[in-house]
Design a protein around this motif. Structure first.
Motif, PDB file in Angstrom:
ATOM      1  N   ASP A  11       0.685  -1.251   0.480  1.00 21.58           N
ATOM      2  CA  ASP A  11       0.018   0.229   0.172  1.00 21.58           C
ATOM      3  C   ASP A  11       0.903   1.291   0.327  1.00 21.58           C
ATOM      4  O   ASP A  11       0.873   1.895  -1.002  1.00 21.58           O
ATOM      5  N   ALA A  12       2.463   0.922   0.959  1.00 17.97           N
ATOM      6  CA  ALA A  12       3.033   2.464   1.153  1.00 17.97           C
ATOM      7  C   ALA A  12       3.851   2.308  -0.540  1.00 17.97           C
ATOM      8  O   ALA A  12       3.716   3.377  -0.719  1.00 17.97           O
ATOM      9  N   GLU A  13       3.608   1.446  -0.914  1.00 19.60           N
ATOM     10  CA  GLU A  13       4.684   1.572  -2.704  1.00 19.60           C
ATOM     11  C   GLU A  13       3.743   2.037  -4.144  1.00 19.60           C
ATOM     12  O   GLU A  13       3.790   2.693  -4.236  1.00 19.60           O
ATOM     13  N   ALA A  46       0.908   4.331  -3.062  1.00 17.31           N
ATOM     14  CA  ALA A  46       0.195   5.683  -2.680  1.00 17.31           C
ATOM     15  C   ALA A  46       2.059   6.039  -2.925  1.00 17.31           C
ATOM     16  O   ALA A  46       1.780   7.366  -3.539  1.00 17.31           O
ATOM     17  N   GLU A  47       3.057   5.776  -3.004  1.00 19.53           N
ATOM     18  CA  GLU A  47       4.021   6.804  -3.520  1.00 19.53           C
ATOM     19  C   GLU A  47       4.416   6.786  -4.904  1.00 19.53           C
ATOM     20  O   GLU A  47       4.476   7.671  -5.315  1.00 19.53           O
ATOM     21  N   LEU A  48       3.884   5.677  -5.608  1.00 17.20           N
ATOM     22  CA  LEU A  48       3.751   5.875  -6.948  1.00 17.20           C
ATOM     23  C   LEU A  48       2.785   6.735  -7.951  1.00 17.20           C
ATOM     24  O   LEU A  48       3.198   7.381  -8.613  1.00 17.20           O
ATOM     25  N   GLU A  49       1.647   6.635  -6.724  1.00 18.89           N
ATOM     26  CA  GLU A  49       0.364   7.838  -7.138  1.00 18.89           C
ATOM     27  C   GLU A  49       1.207   8.926  -6.690  1.00 18.89           C
ATOM     28  O   GLU A  49       0.739  10.177  -7.472  1.00 18.89           O
ATOM     29  N   ASP A  50       1.556   9.441  -6.032  1.00 15.83           N
ATOM     30  CA  ASP A  50       2.266  10.269  -6.165  1.00 15.83           C
ATOM     31  C   ASP A  50       3.175  11.286  -6.882  1.00 15.83           C
ATOM     32  O   ASP A  50       3.458  12.139  -7.330  1.00 15.83           O
ATOM     33  N   GLU A  51       4.134  10.211  -7.371  1.00  9.20           N
ATOM     34  CA  GLU A  51       4.845  10.474  -8.308  1.00  9.20           C
ATOM     35  C   GLU A  51       4.082  10.854  -9.525  1.00  9.20           C
ATOM     36  O   GLU A  51       5.157  11.685 -10.455  1.00  9.20           O
ATOM     37  N   GLY A  59       2.397  13.934  -9.153  1.00  8.79           N
ATOM     38  CA  GLY A  59       2.674  15.463  -8.584  1.00  8.79           C
ATOM     39  C   GLY A  59       4.285  16.702  -9.284  1.00  8.79           C
ATOM     40  O   GLY A  59       4.521  17.573  -9.507  1.00  8.79           O
TER      41      GLY A  59
END
Length: 144
Positions: free
Chosen positions: A132-134, A136-141, A144
């Motif tokens: 889930d954290a990974e 979320a990080e990809l979605e932010d990139e 962003g």
């Protein structure tokens, strides 16, 4: 009734070495016998030896050896041992190409072969929270 898959044992030919006079087809008894004899050119084999080495019926071995001899693919000693012919460079090239193709593609045709299991499956050591954290990080990139 379950139908077994069949394979076409034809393969492309390298034109520099291709000889249209050779009528052997990989996967046939004729081809198997020629390959066996030319892989062991220093030996002479009886039909019984070929039967045992290739696990074919004795009658098939005897008949096929005689045909190969009559077609000048192989030689025969006066006492009945069949062998490769040293002067047949065309057949040696066929056997070399056959061996190379088998090394490259043969394992795909082995019915006894089973695919190897990887030691660990991809993502096997990950937790749901980590994934889930990974994500979320990809979605932010992307956003962003």
């Amino acid at each position: 009734m379950t139908q077994l898959a069949t394979f076409d044992y034809t393969m492309p030919v390298f034109l520099e070495n291709h000889d249209a006079e050779i009528t052997l087809r990989p996967g046939t008894t004729k081809s198997d016998i020629v390959v066996y004899l030319y892989q062991n050119p220093e030996w002479g084999y009886s039909p019984q030896d070929i039967k045992e080495a290739l696990d074919i019926p004795r009658g098939t071995a005897t008949t096929t050896l005689k045909r190969l001899y009559d077609e000048d693919y192989i030689g025969k000693t006066a006492d009945g041992y069949y062998h490769a012919l040293g002067e047949r460079g065309d057949i040696r090239r066929y056997v070399a190409n056959h061996n190379q193709a088998h090394r490259m593609f043969g394992h795909h045709r082995d019915t006894d072969a089973t695919p190897e299991e990887p030691e660990t499956k991809i993502g096997e050591d990950r937790t749901d929270e980590g994934l889930d954290a990974e994500l979320a990080e990809l979605e932010d990139e992307l956003n962003g």
